[in-house]
Design an enzyme around this catalytic site. Structure first.
Site, PDB file in Angstrom:
ATOM      1  N   ASP A  21      44.510  30.957  36.519  1.00  0.00           N
ATOM      2  CA  ASP A  21      43.469  32.055  36.147  1.00  0.00           C
ATOM      3  C   ASP A  21      42.994  31.822  34.470  1.00  0.00           C
ATOM      4  OD1 ASP A  21      42.381  34.826  36.103  1.00  0.00           O
ATOM      5  OD2 ASP A  21      43.775  35.070  34.772  1.00  0.00           O
TER       6      ASP A  21
ATOM      7  N   ASP B  17      41.264  34.378  31.945  1.00  0.00           N
ATOM      8  CA  ASP B  17      41.499  35.431  30.938  1.00  0.00           C
ATOM      9  C   ASP B  17      42.981  35.969  31.443  1.00  0.00           C
ATOM     10  OD1 ASP B  17      38.946  35.432  30.360  1.00  0.00           O
ATOM     11  OD2 ASP B  17      38.256  36.819  31.663  1.00  0.00           O
TER      12      ASP B  17
HETATM   13  P1  B16 Z   1      33.154  38.899  33.396  1.00  0.00           P
HETATM   14  P2  B16 Z   1      40.214  36.225  35.122  1.00  0.00           P
HETATM   15  C1  B16 Z   1      38.512  38.637  34.859  1.00  0.00           C
HETATM   16  O1  B16 Z   1      38.776  37.126  34.379  1.00  0.00           O
HETATM   17  C2  B16 Z   1      39.044  39.304  33.774  1.00  0.00           C
HETATM   18  O2  B16 Z   1      40.415  39.520  33.734  1.00  0.00           O
HETATM   19  C3  B16 Z   1      38.727  40.883  34.141  1.00  0.00           C
HETATM   20  O3  B16 Z   1      39.018  41.660  33.180  1.00  0.00           O
HETATM   21  C4  B16 Z   1      37.170  40.521  34.191  1.00  0.00           C
HETATM   22  O4  B16 Z   1      36.622  42.109  34.389  1.00  0.00           O
HETATM   23  C5  B16 Z   1      36.652  39.653  35.221  1.00  0.00           C
HETATM   24  O5  B16 Z   1      37.052  38.238  34.914  1.00  0.00           O
HETATM   25  C6  B16 Z   1      35.002  39.487  35.054  1.00  0.00           C
HETATM   26  O6  B16 Z   1      34.873  39.000  33.854  1.00  0.00           O
HETATM   27  O7  B16 Z   1      32.562  40.162  33.119  1.00  0.00           O
HETATM   28  O8  B16 Z   1      33.303  37.841  32.178  1.00  0.00           O
HETATM   29  O9  B16 Z   1      32.271  38.273  34.439  1.00  0.00           O
HETATM   30  O10 B16 Z   1      41.376  37.086  34.584  1.00  0.00           O
HETATM   31  O11 B16 Z   1      40.079  36.203  36.864  1.00  0.00           O
HETATM   32  O12 B16 Z   1      39.951  35.013  34.728  1.00  0.00           O
HETATM   33 MG    MG Z   2      43.503  37.047  34.323  1.00  0.00          MG
END
Ligand code: B16
Ligand code: MG
Length: 226
Positions: free
Chosen positions: A23, A25
């Site tokens: 993953d 974030d």
């Molecule tokens: P974006 P991951 C996720 O990333 C985040 O954890 C989540 O908080 C966020 O809403 C989602 O990506 C969408 O992100 O707005 O940049 O498209 O943890 O799956 O890497």
């Molecule tokens: Mg994440």
């Protein structure tokens, strides 16, 4: 059949894997505080109550689903067009904050684990819900570093659906049962399990008992050749 991995905290469990899907974030890089600030700014402007507890529910969830969670705290009815504008506005705030991101923001233990996987010829991939994945990888100097990237731009169904991890495995050409996911979100743990993969819960998800392995951060990884 790949390498056997012994994870420090649970040395008795040994398994064979050919790929690790990370993953982004909360696992590779800590963008949590930027997401939080950007959503908080939007919520403030829209006069919607928002706090860190609500923010935790957004972890690993797509941007549109995150917005729905935030808007559930409002009495106002928003049209689809208004929701699109809100999501775009939040992303603008988030992208400004991402400007300051650098390789120094890579989380502890990450580079050591990635390098050790590479040296063992275990494939590495990204499986992220974020549509900003490519921007983030670029900012932290890991563009082109992974064997495959599957992200929010590639999928229809966000975690907890397994789509993003299955796509990453397909791009690696490795069967899901030989893949292990590293996740910080409960939704991501569910997605990995639904994909038929092994899963390590880190950070926030280190409390998730459904994960096969759990650890505070990637500094706790230990490897042992088969
Ligand atoms: P974006 P991951 C996720 O990333 C985040 O954890 C989540 O908080 C966020 O809403 C989602 O990506 C969408 O992100 O707005 O940049 O498209 O943890 O799956 O890497
Ligand atoms: Mg994440």
């Amino acid at each position: 059949v790949g390498y056997k991995i012994i994870i420090y905290q649970e040395c008795r469990k040994i398994m064979s894997i050919k790929a690790v899907i990370f993953d982004l974030d909360g696992v590779i890089v800590s963008t949590d505080q930027y997401h939080y600030k950007a959503w908080a700014q939007l919520a403030y402007e829209e006069e919607i109550y928002f706090d860190k507890e609500i923010n935790e529910r957004l972890r690993g969830v797509s941007r549109t689903e995150s917005l729905e969670i935030i808007l559930s705290g409002s009495d106002k009815q928003y049209t689809t067009k208004e929701k699109e504008e809100l999501a775009a506005r939040k992303n603008r705030y988030y992208r400004v904050l991402l400007e300051s991101l650098s390789p120094a923001d890579i989380l502890p233990g990450v580079m050591k684990v990635l390098d050790s996987l590479k040296s063992r010829n275990i494939k590495i991939a990204i499986g992220s819900s974020s549509k900003n994945t490519r921007v983030i990888l670029n900012k932290i100097g890991l563009k082109g570093y992974f064997d495959a990237v599957a992200d929010g731009c590639d999928i229809c169904k966000s975690k907890p659906d397994p789509e993003v991890f299955l796509l990453a495995a397909e791009r690696l050409n490795i069967a899901p049962k030989y893949c292990m996911v590293v996740e910080d979100a409960d939704a991501g743990i569910e997605a990995a399990l639904a994909a038929g993969m092994k899963v390590v819960g880190v950070g926030f998800a280190s409390a998730n008992k459904k994960a096969h392995y759990r650890m505070k951060d990637l500094t706790f990884f230990r490897w042992k050749n088969a």
